[in-house]
Design an enzyme around this catalytic site. Structure first.
Site, PDB file in Angstrom:
ATOM      1  CG  HIS A  29      -1.984   0.792   0.843  1.00 16.12           C
ATOM      2  ND1 HIS A  29      -1.976   2.116   1.164  1.00 16.12           N
ATOM      3  CD2 HIS A  29      -3.621   0.698   1.156  1.00 16.12           C
ATOM      4  CE1 HIS A  29      -3.190   2.815   1.149  1.00 16.12           C
ATOM      5  NE2 HIS A  29      -4.117   1.004   0.659  1.00 16.12           N
ATOM      6  CD  GLU A  55      -4.396   0.787  -2.178  1.00 16.57           C
ATOM      7  OE1 GLU A  55      -5.044  -0.289  -1.609  1.00 16.57           O
ATOM      8  OE2 GLU A  55      -4.972   1.631  -2.069  1.00 16.57           O
TER       9      GLU A  55
END
Length: 389
Positions: free
Chosen positions: A211, A352
């Protein structure tokens, strides 16, 4: 078979051997640094093109220094000066860790094995994960204490590579034990590579991401990413409801603000993005499905004409979430002008690499995210940095 595929196969075999050797070892018995799990490991490529810093908590990247077009190094990811805030910050923006056991969202925090569209509230093979998003309507990023908020253990380290181990002992209500190894490495030519290998003791969903929040200007000359150029090799976006849960269909990006098949500024159709990332939100928080395998040719390219830094991402994942950080409000690192200034909405873009989101509650997609002994999970992504004129 390409040289890169051979390297990937070799890496998988190496990780499999490591799994067999280490899974019988108690991670708590492995000696760690006195400041663990916030111990900093610094990796630098021999040619000086890239330097990355990590902590054991969440196997998290805390700094990433690459050179702009003038040859000056910039830290291009968000984060904290005090890394203990990865645990204590109540806002929990999820700055650059490995996210699991199941990234993104799970409808109602519930799933079944075999999967079903509407699993019963209770019953055999029905699992409930703590909800932590949209006022308790779903589970986000593996629960209250997902992999990003767990203590990982260093099992191997060199000047250019570090491998972390995490043993998920049915945490947050997921079935079975999952043993995961995350390896971060840097290479000459401005390359960052992350791979994760996970094995399970019984049937369980696994879907991971890294992330990372990017600002390729490093807050020098610009406070947001709206002029960053973005290319996404995806002609479909997952349709979601107001809680960001898939409804089943896919959106054709043709003629919409989702269309980044030809690179253009993230903010190029900004007025059309109101509500795309949820009620009261402007920007993106959406899942694109790649049109093809992106292991050889970048599925995502991001660059800034201001700094000249360009990022090309190749991955073995079938999808990518792009989040323009509307809800962000966290003090900046000192190198980014903090702590008197905050990271705020649109300060960065999180990109992501992931699987189909909440596929474990969307059986009509026929996407299998259940892993078990004999079927391991493997996540692999390469970030290549260069400059544009």
């Amino acid at each position: 078979m390409t040289a890169k595929n051979n390297l990937v196969k070799a890496a998988v075999l190496s990780l499999c051997v490591m799994v067999q050797v280490v899974t019988s070892v108690d991670p708590t018995a492995i000696p760690q640094a006195p400041d663990w799990p916030f111990d900093v490991t610094t990796l630098s490529a021999p040619d000086g093109s890239i330097t990355a810093k990590f902590v054991s908590f969440g196997a998290t990247m805390t700094e990433l220094w690459v050179k702009d077009r003038e040859g000056n190094a910039r830290d291009i990811i968000l984060g904290y000066d005090d890394n203990t805030k990865l645990l204590t910050d109540p806002a929990h923006p999820v700055f650059n860790p490995i996210v699991g056991r199941y990234a993104n969202r799970i409808k109602n925090g519930t799933f079944s094995i075999p999967i079903s569209a509407d699993p019963p509230p209770d019953g055999p093979n029905v699992y409930h994960i703590p909800t932590n998003d949209h006022d308790g309507q779903d589970t986000l990023h593996g629960g209250i204490y997902g992999w990003d908020r767990r203590n990982w253990t260093i099992v191997q380290k060199s000047k250019t590579s570090v491998t972390y181990l995490h043993v998920d002992d049915a945490d947050e209500g997921f079935p079975g034990i999952v043993t995961a190894f995350a390896t971060h490495s840097v290479e000459n030519g401005g390359v960052l590579h992350t791979e994760v290998h996970a094995s399970a003791t019984e049937k369980t969903p696994i879907m991971l991401t890294q992330h990372i929040y990017w600002n390729l200007d490093a807050f020098q000359g610009s406070d947001n990413i709206l002029q960053h150029q973005l290319h996404v090799d995806g002609s479909r976006v997952v349709a979601v409801d107001g809680d960001a849960i898939p409804t089943g269909p896919f959106i054709d990006v043709e003629g919409t603000a989702y269309d980044f098949r030809t690179a253009q500024p993230i903010g190029g159709r900004w007025n059309e993005t109101v509500g795309l990332c949820g009620p009261g939100c402007q920007g993106y928080d959406n899942c694109w499905i790649y049109d093809k395998s992106e292991e050889e040719v970048p599925g995502v390219t991001l660059w800034s004409d201001l700094s000249g830094i360009r990022l090309d991402i190749t991955t073995n994942n079938p999808a990518v979430q792009v989040y323009t950080a509307y809800w962000l409000d966290t003090p900046r690192k000192q190198v980014h002008g903090g702590p008197s200034l905050n990271y705020t909405k649109w300060s960065a873009v999180a990109i992501e690499q992931e699987g189909y989101i909440d596929a474990i509650n969307t059986p009509e997609w026929h996407v299998d995210q259940i892993y078990y002994p004999g079927r391991d999970f493997y996540w692999d992504t390469t970030y290549k940095f260069s400059t544009v004129n």
